[in-house]
Write a protein that holds these residues in place. Structure first.
Motif, PDB file in Angstrom:
ATOM      1  N   LYS A  70      66.112  44.068  34.075  1.00  0.00           N
ATOM      2  CA  LYS A  70      64.931  43.767  34.877  1.00  0.00           C
ATOM      3  C   LYS A  70      63.713  44.001  33.994  1.00  0.00           C
ATOM      4  CE  LYS A  70      62.548  45.012  39.132  1.00  0.00           C
ATOM      5  NZ  LYS A  70      62.564  45.905  40.293  1.00  0.00           N
ATOM      6  N   GLU A  71      62.884  42.980  33.846  1.00  0.00           N
ATOM      7  CA  GLU A  71      61.708  43.087  32.991  1.00  0.00           C
ATOM      8  C   GLU A  71      60.461  42.891  33.831  1.00  0.00           C
ATOM      9  OE1 GLU A  71      61.493  41.662  28.770  1.00  0.00           O
ATOM     10  OE2 GLU A  71      60.287  40.127  29.727  1.00  0.00           O
ATOM     11  N   ILE A  72      59.520  43.814  33.674  1.00  0.00           N
ATOM     12  CA  ILE A  72      58.262  43.743  34.410  1.00  0.00           C
ATOM     13  C   ILE A  72      57.130  43.732  33.395  1.00  0.00           C
ATOM     14  CG2 ILE A  72      56.743  44.891  36.054  1.00  0.00           C
ATOM     15  CD1 ILE A  72      59.246  46.220  37.242  1.00  0.00           C
ATOM     16  N   MET A  73      56.281  42.710  33.476  1.00  0.00           N
ATOM     17  CA  MET A  73      55.099  42.631  32.616  1.00  0.00           C
ATOM     18  C   MET A  73      53.881  42.925  33.478  1.00  0.00           C
ATOM     19  SD  MET A  73      55.921  41.728  29.493  1.00  0.00           S
ATOM     20  CE  MET A  73      54.636  40.828  28.703  1.00  0.00           C
ATOM     21  N   THR A  74      53.074  43.855  33.041  1.00  0.00           N
ATOM     22  CA  THR A  74      51.859  44.224  33.743  1.00  0.00           C
ATOM     23  C   THR A  74      50.713  44.147  32.756  1.00  0.00           C
ATOM     24  OG1 THR A  74      53.175  45.789  35.030  1.00  0.00           O
ATOM     25  CG2 THR A  74      50.800  45.992  35.188  1.00  0.00           C
ATOM     26  N   TYR A  75      49.601  43.559  33.175  1.00  0.00           N
ATOM     27  CA  TYR A  75      48.452  43.526  32.285  1.00  0.00           C
ATOM     28  C   TYR A  75      47.172  43.607  33.081  1.00  0.00           C
ATOM     29  CZ  TYR A  75      48.032  38.508  33.386  1.00  0.00           C
ATOM     30  OH  TYR A  75      47.897  37.302  34.024  1.00  0.00           O
ATOM     31  N   GLU A  76      46.145  44.056  32.393  1.00  0.00           N
ATOM     32  CA  GLU A  76      44.813  44.128  32.984  1.00  0.00           C
ATOM     33  C   GLU A  76      44.068  42.858  32.615  1.00  0.00           C
ATOM     34  OE1 GLU A  76      43.163  47.560  31.172  1.00  0.00           O
ATOM     35  OE2 GLU A  76      44.433  48.945  32.263  1.00  0.00           O
ATOM     36  N   VAL A  77      43.236  42.416  33.509  1.00  0.00           N
ATOM     37  CA  VAL A  77      42.377  41.274  33.251  1.00  0.00           C
ATOM     38  C   VAL A  77      41.053  41.535  33.960  1.00  0.00           C
ATOM     39  CG1 VAL A  77      43.281  39.923  35.184  1.00  0.00           C
ATOM     40  CG2 VAL A  77      42.211  38.749  33.283  1.00  0.00           C
ATOM     41  N   VAL A  78      39.978  41.152  33.327  1.00  0.00           N
ATOM     42  CA  VAL A  78      38.657  41.357  33.918  1.00  0.00           C
ATOM     43  C   VAL A  78      38.302  40.130  34.735  1.00  0.00           C
ATOM     44  CG1 VAL A  78      36.236  41.788  33.434  1.00  0.00           C
ATOM     45  CG2 VAL A  78      37.998  42.808  31.991  1.00  0.00           C
ATOM     46  N   VAL A  79      37.810  40.375  35.965  1.00  0.00           N
ATOM     47  CA  VAL A  79      37.433  39.302  36.886  1.00  0.00           C
ATOM     48  C   VAL A  79      35.986  39.543  37.310  1.00  0.00           C
ATOM     49  CG1 VAL A  79      38.004  38.184  39.086  1.00  0.00           C
ATOM     50  CG2 VAL A  79      39.816  39.134  37.673  1.00  0.00           C
ATOM     51  N   ASP A  80      35.299  38.491  37.625  1.00  0.00           N
ATOM     52  CA  ASP A  80      33.904  38.582  38.072  1.00  0.00           C
ATOM     53  C   ASP A  80      33.815  39.488  39.300  1.00  0.00           C
ATOM     54  OD1 ASP A  80      31.244  38.215  38.621  1.00  0.00           O
ATOM     55  OD2 ASP A  80      31.420  36.093  39.129  1.00  0.00           O
ATOM     56  N   GLU A  81      32.914  40.449  39.265  1.00  0.00           N
ATOM     57  CA  GLU A  81      32.765  41.439  40.328  1.00  0.00           C
ATOM     58  C   GLU A  81      32.453  40.793  41.677  1.00  0.00           C
ATOM     59  OE1 GLU A  81      30.518  45.716  40.845  1.00  0.00           O
ATOM     60  OE2 GLU A  81      29.481  44.121  39.770  1.00  0.00           O
ATOM     61  N   GLN A  82      31.654  39.727  41.674  1.00  0.00           N
ATOM     62  CA  GLN A  82      31.307  39.051  42.933  1.00  0.00           C
ATOM     63  C   GLN A  82      32.537  38.412  43.565  1.00  0.00           C
ATOM     64  OE1 GLN A  82      28.184  36.331  41.878  1.00  0.00           O
ATOM     65  NE2 GLN A  82      26.592  37.912  42.009  1.00  0.00           N
ATOM     66  N   LYS A  83      33.456  37.883  42.748  1.00  0.00           N
ATOM     67  CA  LYS A  83      34.680  37.290  43.300  1.00  0.00           C
ATOM     68  C   LYS A  83      35.565  38.358  43.929  1.00  0.00           C
ATOM     69  CE  LYS A  83      35.240  33.005  40.841  1.00  0.00           C
ATOM     70  NZ  LYS A  83      36.217  32.110  40.276  1.00  0.00           N
ATOM     71  N   VAL A  84      35.615  39.519  43.313  1.00  0.00           N
ATOM     72  CA  VAL A  84      36.415  40.603  43.879  1.00  0.00           C
ATOM     73  C   VAL A  84      35.794  41.083  45.186  1.00  0.00           C
ATOM     74  CG1 VAL A  84      37.234  42.965  43.512  1.00  0.00           C
ATOM     75  CG2 VAL A  84      37.299  41.325  41.634  1.00  0.00           C
ATOM     76  N   ALA A  85      34.462  41.226  45.212  1.00  0.00           N
ATOM     77  CA  ALA A  85      33.769  41.697  46.415  1.00  0.00           C
ATOM     78  C   ALA A  85      33.926  40.716  47.570  1.00  0.00           C
ATOM     79  CB  ALA A  85      32.289  41.931  46.111  1.00  0.00           C
ATOM     80  N   SER A  86      33.914  39.421  47.271  1.00  0.00           N
ATOM     81  CA  SER A  86      34.036  38.416  48.335  1.00  0.00           C
ATOM     82  C   SER A  86      35.486  38.019  48.595  1.00  0.00           C
ATOM     83  CB  SER A  86      33.223  37.175  47.975  1.00  0.00           C
ATOM     84  OG  SER A  86      33.762  36.551  46.825  1.00  0.00           O
ATOM     85  N   ASN A  87      36.431  38.689  47.937  1.00  0.00           N
ATOM     86  CA  ASN A  87      37.856  38.424  48.096  1.00  0.00           C
ATOM     87  C   ASN A  87      38.191  36.947  47.831  1.00  0.00           C
ATOM     88  OD1 ASN A  87      40.473  39.156  48.478  1.00  0.00           O
ATOM     89  ND2 ASN A  87      40.402  39.055  50.717  1.00  0.00           N
ATOM     90  N   SER A  88      37.630  36.395  46.772  1.00  0.00           N
ATOM     91  CA  SER A  88      37.874  34.992  46.441  1.00  0.00           C
ATOM     92  C   SER A  88      38.448  34.832  45.029  1.00  0.00           C
ATOM     93  CB  SER A  88      36.571  34.190  46.567  1.00  0.00           C
ATOM     94  OG  SER A  88      35.594  34.710  45.663  1.00  0.00           O
ATOM     95  N   VAL A  89      39.266  35.792  44.610  1.00  0.00           N
ATOM     96  CA  VAL A  89      39.911  35.719  43.298  1.00  0.00           C
ATOM     97  C   VAL A  89      41.006  34.664  43.353  1.00  0.00           C
ATOM     98  CG1 VAL A  89      41.245  37.003  41.596  1.00  0.00           C
ATOM     99  CG2 VAL A  89      39.416  38.139  42.840  1.00  0.00           C
ATOM    100  N   THR A  90      41.032  33.792  42.358  1.00  0.00           N
ATOM    101  CA  THR A  90      42.046  32.729  42.299  1.00  0.00           C
ATOM    102  C   THR A  90      42.992  32.993  41.132  1.00  0.00           C
ATOM    103  OG1 THR A  90      40.686  31.359  40.838  1.00  0.00           O
ATOM    104  CG2 THR A  90      40.385  31.067  43.227  1.00  0.00           C
ATOM    105  N   MET A  91      44.039  32.222  41.065  1.00  0.00           N
ATOM    106  CA  MET A  91      44.996  32.354  39.967  1.00  0.00           C
ATOM    107  C   MET A  91      44.340  32.004  38.634  1.00  0.00           C
ATOM    108  SD  MET A  91      47.593  33.687  41.229  1.00  0.00           S
ATOM    109  CE  MET A  91      48.741  33.623  39.890  1.00  0.00           C
ATOM    110  N   GLU A  92      43.391  31.088  38.636  1.00  0.00           N
ATOM    111  CA  GLU A  92      42.688  30.740  37.392  1.00  0.00           C
ATOM    112  C   GLU A  92      41.925  31.947  36.842  1.00  0.00           C
ATOM    113  OE1 GLU A  92      42.073  28.505  40.156  1.00  0.00           O
ATOM    114  OE2 GLU A  92      43.744  27.249  39.497  1.00  0.00           O
ATOM    115  N   ASP A  93      41.449  32.820  37.734  1.00  0.00           N
ATOM    116  CA  ASP A  93      40.736  34.018  37.290  1.00  0.00           C
ATOM    117  C   ASP A  93      41.658  35.004  36.583  1.00  0.00           C
ATOM    118  OD1 ASP A  93      38.302  33.135  38.395  1.00  0.00           O
ATOM    119  OD2 ASP A  93      38.866  33.910  40.364  1.00  0.00           O
TER     120      ASP A  93
END
Length: 163
Positions: A70-93
């Protein structure tokens, strides 16, 4: 009569060509299948010793067993703060383009307006052993809309709670 003969010749020739092509492609398929399952060439079995120590093949030879990993890949990615606040994060982000060759990105023609340190973790688990490794990278956003990451080399594999 001649007209009838012409009507018979054309279908007969077409049938003959079809049969010939069918047998020739069938032969090619059989040859490919035979090549796929044949043993390695004799060069793999020649007895030569290019190394100073003799190669020892264990007896009895080991028997392979399938193990589920079983392999699990986890990574951090920075997303625009306004998208996170408005709950509108997409897969492209969440997508990152890994920079393999810096020469392909012309930094003179695009502006880099954001840098961040990110981390990626890889975990592999079986019933017998569990290991993980990590690597850090630098994520940056360019004015052309691309989100890129440059990863450092992977760490060593760690078992248990070594890190």
């Amino acid at each position: 009569m001649l007209n009838r003969l012409k009507r018979l010749i054309i279908p007969t020739i077409a049938l003959f060509v079809f049969v010939v092509l069918n047998f020739s492609t069938d032969g090619l398929t059989k040859v490919q299948a035979a090549d796929y399952i044949k043993k390695p060439s004799q060069t793999h079995h020649q007895s030569f010793e290019p190394y100073p120590n003799k190669i020892v093949i264990p007896e009895p030879k080991p028997k392979g067993v399938t193990v589920r990993v079983k392999e699990i890949m986890t990574y951090e990615v920075v997303v625009d703060e306004q998208k996170v606040a408005s709950n509108s994060v997409t897969m492209e982000d969440l997508e990152l383009t890994v920079v393999e060759d810096k020469k392909k990105i012309n930094f003179h023609q695009v502006d880099c307006y954001f840098y961040a340190k990110v981390k990626q973790t890889q975990e592999r688990t079986t019933d017998f052993v569990s290991s993980s490794r990590f690597r850090e990278g630098e994520q940056y956003w360019l004015s052309d809309g691309g989100k890129y990451v440059e990863w450092e080399p992977w760490s060593e594999w760690y078992t248990g709670s070594q890190w």
